[in-house]
Write an enzyme that holds these catalytic residues in place. Structure first.
Site, mmCIF file in Angstrom:
data_model
loop_
_atom_site.group_PDB
_atom_site.id
_atom_site.type_symbol
_atom_site.label_atom_id
_atom_site.label_comp_id
_atom_site.label_asym_id
_atom_site.label_seq_id
_atom_site.Cartn_x
_atom_site.Cartn_y
_atom_site.Cartn_z
ATOM 1 N N LYS A 1 0.804 -1.230 0.000
ATOM 2 C CA LYS A 1 0.000 0.000 0.000
ATOM 3 C C LYS A 1 0.841 1.287 0.000
ATOM 4 O O LYS A 1 0.496 2.262 0.655
ATOM 5 C CB LYS A 1 -0.970 0.000 1.187
ATOM 6 C CG LYS A 1 -2.010 -1.101 1.093
ATOM 7 C CD LYS A 1 -3.008 -1.076 2.224
ATOM 8 C CE LYS A 1 -2.502 -1.729 3.472
ATOM 9 N NZ LYS A 1 -3.557 -2.109 4.412
ATOM 10 N N ASP B 1 -6.142 -5.610 10.398
ATOM 11 C CA ASP B 1 -7.452 -4.943 10.364
ATOM 12 C C ASP B 1 -8.599 -5.922 10.133
ATOM 13 O O ASP B 1 -9.713 -5.701 10.593
ATOM 14 C CB ASP B 1 -7.483 -3.808 9.334
ATOM 15 C CG ASP B 1 -7.043 -4.230 7.940
ATOM 16 O OD1 ASP B 1 -6.652 -5.390 7.750
ATOM 17 O OD2 ASP B 1 -7.064 -3.374 7.035
#
Length: 454
Positions: free
Chosen positions: A155, A191
């Site tokens: 990311k 997450d």
């Protein structure tokens, strides 16, 4: 009726039943590979055990800090658990400056510790003992509940000095360097684990957590007997463990090559992690806008859209400047637009190209392109979710979902369910729920469960 030229342009994005079934079989084989010690090194989906073995009961009490880092911003939360499935959440978002995303790791963690200290000061809790759950949404190999080794950055991050290191220790050391708050890092999680825990706090049937946001990943409840990487000590008194699938890497051994398009290959070629996270590059918010941008450029070059405009070349140049110029949020806005006004689509076209009055026909074509890209993404996510539901022994399985793509796209849920109805075994019952405080509340719940277990 959609223009034949646009249908031909997008044909490669429309997955046939055969392709869906084939991706499903390959995905299931990959998960089995990731769980077995003998084949783990060869697996793309690493299926890391998270060491989280208890789901919340809803009776948890107390104040916990949570830190959620997974993109260009991170969130600090103070979660007050009140029992009876009730929680109060206060939070603040802090930015990660671009230079810190690729600068020395120690500077990134010092920045996080600084923001944590400011948050604690603001809430007048400097003298309290605060257990912290740290959601760190990058591929990690857990060595225990509060020890996680970063295997690779994704990311857009690339901080030297962090890969191969324990991120829990790095955060702990940064907090200690400041010495101005009593914060104990008691759990590190992904997450997806946070999403699962947060949803399980509200619905006891939740067994899967999925994020479709900047990145894309899932975790699920697995029988400890199937998890070879889990140390025997953790199997004695426990039936289950949450497994972080790391499914974003699915396809790195060529399993998705038969459904990848020239646009997928170009997005991958220009990314900072070429040949990695191929499933994620077909499903997540970081890349969907880039795919649409490339398709629009091709559509203009071959006179499929803006046929009547003599500024087509100028429009293509506007798209060429920046790979993120067509934002993924535009896809959600365009797909929620209504015929024949297309007010949102026209606003986006004006913003990108300075074209004031796009035709209804061009708006329809752009909507169809967005639809094909997002429908394929949702289909792929649904294939993965179906594979996990069919592994789980419970008859009823709730899937907790979070992430900006799932949350804001008007049809992502419907596209997913359409595929899941074809793949989930007929003796199973499933539902999908949106995570409310997602990985933040989940991190606090893992911290609460961990503190209780201790």
């Amino acid at each position: 009726m959609m223009d034949v030229e646009v249908r031909e342009l997008m044909q490669a994005f429309v997955l046939s039943d055969y392709q869906v079934q084939e991706v499903y079989s390959r995905f299931c084989a990959e998960i089995s590979k990731g769980l077995k010690r003998s084949t783990h090194a060869l697996a793309n989906t690493k299926c890391f055990p998270t060491y989280v073995q208890d789901l919340p009961t809803g009776d948890e009490m107390g104040k916990y800090l949570a830190l959620d880092l997974g993109g260009t911003n991170f969130r600090v939360l103070l979660v007050s658990l009140k029992g009876h499935h009730d929680a109060m959440v206060e939070s603040q978002i802090y930015a990660v400056p671009k230079d810190l995303m690729v600068g020395p790791g120690v500077e990134l963690f010092d920045h996080i510790a600084d923001c944590l200290a400011r948050f604690v000061e603001k809430h007048e809790m400097r003298n309290s003992h605060l257990p912290l759950g740290f959601t760190f949404s990058f591929p990690c190999e857990q060595k225990g509940l509060k020890e996680a080794i970063l295997t690779r950055w994704t990311k857009g991050f690339g901080c030297p000095g962090v890969e191969g290191e324990d991120v829990g220790r790095l955060l702990h050391e940064a907090i200690q360097r400041r010495g101005d708050a009593e914060i104990a890092v008691v759990a590190i999680l992904n997450d997806t684990t946070g999403t699962l825990m947060s949803c399980a706090h509200r619905n006891a049937d939740c067994r899967i957590g999925v994020i479709v946001g900047t990145g894309c990943n899932a975790c699920y409840v697995e029988d400890v007997a199937n998890v070879d990487l889990l140390h025997a000590d953790f199997k004695r008194n426990q039936k289950d463990v949450l497994v972080n699938a790391e499914w974003g890497a699915f396809g790195e051994s060529g399993q998705l090559d038969f459904v990848r398009t020239e646009y997928d290959r170009e997005v991958d070629d220009t990314s900072i992690n070429k040949s990695e996270q191929l499933f994620e590059k077909m499903t997540s918010g970081m890349y969907l806008g880039r795919l649409v941008r490339l398709i629009l450029m091709r559509a203009m070059q071959s006179k499929v859209i803006f046929k009547l405009s003599n500024r087509r070349e100028h429009f293509a140049t506007a798209l060429q400047k920046n790979e993120d110029v067509f934002e993924t949020r535009f896809i959600s806005e365009i797909e929620s637009d209504s015929f024949p006004e297309f007010s949102k689509t026209r606003t986006i076209i004006t913003e990108l190209f300075g074209l004031e009055k796009a035709s209804v026909e061009d708006c329809q074509k752009i909507k169809y392109i967005c639809e094909c890209v997002s429908k394929r993404a949702a289909t792929l996510v649904a294939i993965g979710v179906s594979g996990l539901i069919n592994r789980i022994s419970d008859r009823r399985v709730v899937v907790g979902m979070d992430g900006s793509v799932y949350r804001y796209h008007p049809k992502f849920d419907a596209y997913m369910r359409n595929t899941m109805h074809k793949l989930v075994k007929s003796d199973k019952e499933f539902d999908i729920m949106l995570s409310e405080d997602g990985s933040g509340r989940g991190a606090a719940l893992v911290a609460a469960v961990a503190s209780k277990t201790k």
